[in-house]
Design a protein around this motif. Structure first.
Motif, PDB file in Angstrom:
ATOM      1  N   CYS A  96       0.836  -1.197   0.000  1.00 31.16           N
ATOM      2  CA  CYS A  96       0.000   0.000   0.000  1.00 31.16           C
ATOM      3  C   CYS A  96       0.876   1.254   0.000  1.00 31.16           C
ATOM      4  CB  CYS A  96      -0.927  -0.007   1.221  1.00 31.16           C
ATOM      5  SG  CYS A  96      -2.186  -1.306   1.149  1.00 31.16           S
ATOM      6  N   ASP A 156      -1.767   7.315  10.355  1.00 32.76           N
ATOM      7  CA  ASP A 156      -3.180   7.398   9.967  1.00 32.76           C
ATOM      8  C   ASP A 156      -3.578   6.545   8.768  1.00 32.76           C
ATOM      9  OD1 ASP A 156      -3.801   9.308  11.987  1.00 32.76           O
ATOM     10  OD2 ASP A 156      -2.812  10.847  10.776  1.00 32.76           O
ATOM     11  N   ASN A 171      -3.631   5.384   4.679  1.00 34.40           N
ATOM     12  CA  ASN A 171      -3.768   6.163   3.444  1.00 34.40           C
ATOM     13  C   ASN A 171      -4.949   5.639   2.627  1.00 34.40           C
ATOM     14  OD1 ASN A 171      -2.852   3.790   2.216  1.00 34.40           O
ATOM     15  ND2 ASN A 171      -0.740   4.514   2.015  1.00 34.40           N
ATOM     16  N   ALA A 172      -5.103   6.155   1.420  1.00 33.32           N
ATOM     17  CA  ALA A 172      -6.254   5.787   0.585  1.00 33.32           C
ATOM     18  C   ALA A 172      -6.245   4.297   0.236  1.00 33.32           C
ATOM     19  CB  ALA A 172      -6.257   6.626  -0.697  1.00 33.32           C
ATOM     20  N   GLU A 217      -7.791   2.349   3.064  1.00 33.70           N
ATOM     21  CA  GLU A 217      -9.258   2.489   3.068  1.00 33.70           C
ATOM     22  C   GLU A 217      -9.889   1.586   2.013  1.00 33.70           C
ATOM     23  OE1 GLU A 217     -10.824   4.013   5.515  1.00 33.70           O
ATOM     24  OE2 GLU A 217      -8.777   4.369   6.259  1.00 33.70           O
ATOM     25  N   GLN A 218      -9.232   1.460   0.856  1.00 32.56           N
ATOM     26  CA  GLN A 218      -9.733   0.557  -0.201  1.00 32.56           C
ATOM     27  C   GLN A 218      -9.776  -0.889   0.308  1.00 32.56           C
ATOM     28  OE1 GLN A 218      -7.279   0.972  -3.732  1.00 32.56           O
ATOM     29  NE2 GLN A 218      -7.552   3.198  -3.783  1.00 32.56           N
ATOM     30  N   LYS A 257      -9.933  -1.934   3.473  1.00 32.22           N
ATOM     31  CA  LYS A 257     -10.986  -2.075   4.498  1.00 32.22           C
ATOM     32  C   LYS A 257     -12.356  -2.256   3.850  1.00 32.22           C
ATOM     33  CE  LYS A 257      -8.803   0.479   8.299  1.00 32.22           C
ATOM     34  NZ  LYS A 257      -8.798   1.723   9.096  1.00 32.22           N
ATOM     35  N   GLU A 258     -12.616  -1.470   2.815  1.00 31.61           N
ATOM     36  CA  GLU A 258     -13.900  -1.563   2.121  1.00 31.61           C
ATOM     37  C   GLU A 258     -14.048  -2.917   1.429  1.00 31.61           C
ATOM     38  OE1 GLU A 258     -17.612  -0.647   0.610  1.00 31.61           O
ATOM     39  OE2 GLU A 258     -16.479   0.381   2.201  1.00 31.61           O
ATOM     40  N   LYS A 266     -14.805  -5.906   4.056  1.00 28.50           N
ATOM     41  CA  LYS A 266     -15.757  -5.643   5.153  1.00 28.50           C
ATOM     42  C   LYS A 266     -16.707  -6.813   5.422  1.00 28.50           C
ATOM     43  CE  LYS A 266     -19.262  -3.246   2.479  1.00 28.50           C
ATOM     44  NZ  LYS A 266     -19.252  -2.226   1.470  1.00 28.50           N
TER      45      LYS A 266
END
Length: 364
Positions: A104, A214, A216-217, A220-221, A223-224, A227
């Motif tokens: 990532c 924190d 990064n983008a 987040e991808q 995690k989505e 899920k």
């Protein structure tokens, strides 16, 4: 109990392994630098152990450990034997949980096997290879069971229905762990198959130093994307973690972490996460000779927990003297806990709680 580190070549698997253990797996900028699986026995960070050490002042302290296996990188076609496919799949089958490392971070100096950074594509590449291998296993089993089902065997008919459901799920690109199955059906028909995509998984997002706090983008991808998988996602800057482990003193390492805005190394969270992923818990023994963390499977009874120390303890189990960790810390010593009437005597049916401080009475 082993957790296996998997991922495509050049995503940071071996660098991560080196962070987690004292073993030095070769870490180089080319695929397949880890030909044999490297095994490291890693201490599980536990602040409770440090607190017990301060209170008891023992001669030695022994932490809980977890076994981490660094497995050779996998490529497309592994299920058909491409690259080191067969060896990879054999090695991963022997593990109890999967730590799936995803790249990532962007860095033109580190070659990506597919030419660009896309953690979702990478995840799907590995998922597909593992699903194909599981599909092969399910189809073989279904062929055998279907013959028995045709004779009217009720149990075989039940199993055939479950296998058909697994087959459909795998064919649609769903890992076994994400296929909805009732607990009793899982216990009777799915668990015995020991399928690779049924193993619990943690996705480890390897980020750069700027994203260490924190994410990064890309994170987040991920995690989505996972899920619905009942899987954990953590992120850490593996290269930075490697730099931290090179520092000589604890103080230097803490200063480095503080500069980054971190309270503890990401590798510590990963080890603790792997321990939970393997469904493991800890109980303690605390005396002048040693304070020790013992690893048990969640749900172990007192005799089973005693058996981890020695099989004779389980065979001749009489009772367990139990102090909760919080009570031990509150009163400061075993003697004061006893004075306060907070030591419990438990029998064979007692289910050990994470953090119990225990002493066993046995007779062989």
């Amino acid at each position: 109990m082993k957790a296996g580190i998997v991922g495509l070549p050049n995503v940071g698997k071996s660098t991560l392994f080196n962070c987690l253990s004292n073993a030095k797996a070769q870490s180089a900028n080319f695929p397949f630098c880890t030909i044999e699986p490297n095994i490291g026995v890693v201490n599980v960070p536990d602040a409770r152990l440090e607190k017990l050490e301060a209170l008891v002042n023992p001669q030695q302290v022994i932490p809980a450990t977890v076994e981490i296996v660094d497995i050779a990188g996998l490529v497309k076609g592994a299920s058909k034997g491409e690259g080191l496919g067969n060896q990879f799949l054999g090695n991963i089958r022997e593990t109890d949980a999967i730590l799936h490392v995803l790249r990532c971070f962007d860095n033109d100096n580190v070659v990506h096997v597919d030419g660009s950074v896309d953690p979702i594509r990478d995840k799907e590449t590995i998922d597909m290879e593992l699903q194909l291998k599981d599909l092969e296993s399910v189809e073989k089993k279904l062929d055998k069971v279907a013959r028995a089902a045709k004779t009217g065997n009720k149990e075989a008919q039940k199993e055939a229905a479950v296998l058909t459901q697994l087959k459909a799920g795998l064919e649609s690109g769903t890992s076994v762990r994400a296929i909805p199955i009732s607990d009793d059906v899982y216990r009777d028909f799915v668990k015995p198959l020991q399928l690779i995509t049924d193993k619990p998984v943690m996705y480890v997002c390897n980020v750069d130093e700027a994203a260490a706090v924190d994410g990064n983008a890309y994170v987040e991808q991920v995690k989505e994307a996972v899920k619905d998988e009942n899987a954990e996602v953590i992120y850490l800057a593996v290269g930075t973690e490697a730099d931290i482990t090179e520092l000589d003193t604890y103080e230097e390492r803490q200063l480095f972490l503080e500069d980054l805005g971190l309270s503890e190394p990401g590798s510590a969270k990963l080890i603790q996460g792997a321990y939970k992923l393997l469904n493991l818990e800890t109980y303690f023994t605390a005396g002048e000779k040693e304070v020790r963390a013992w690893t048990i499977k969640k749900g172990f009874t007192a005799p089973q927990a005693a058996g981890v120390i020695h099989t004779d303890f389980e065979k001749g189990f009489i009772r367990a003297e139990v102090i909760s960790y919080n009570d031990f810390v509150q009163y400061g010593s075993e003697a004061k806990v006893k004075e306060a009437g907070k030591m419990r005597v438990e029998g064979k049916d007692y289910v050990v709680k994470d953090g119990d401080v225990m002493h066993f009475r046995f007779n062989v």
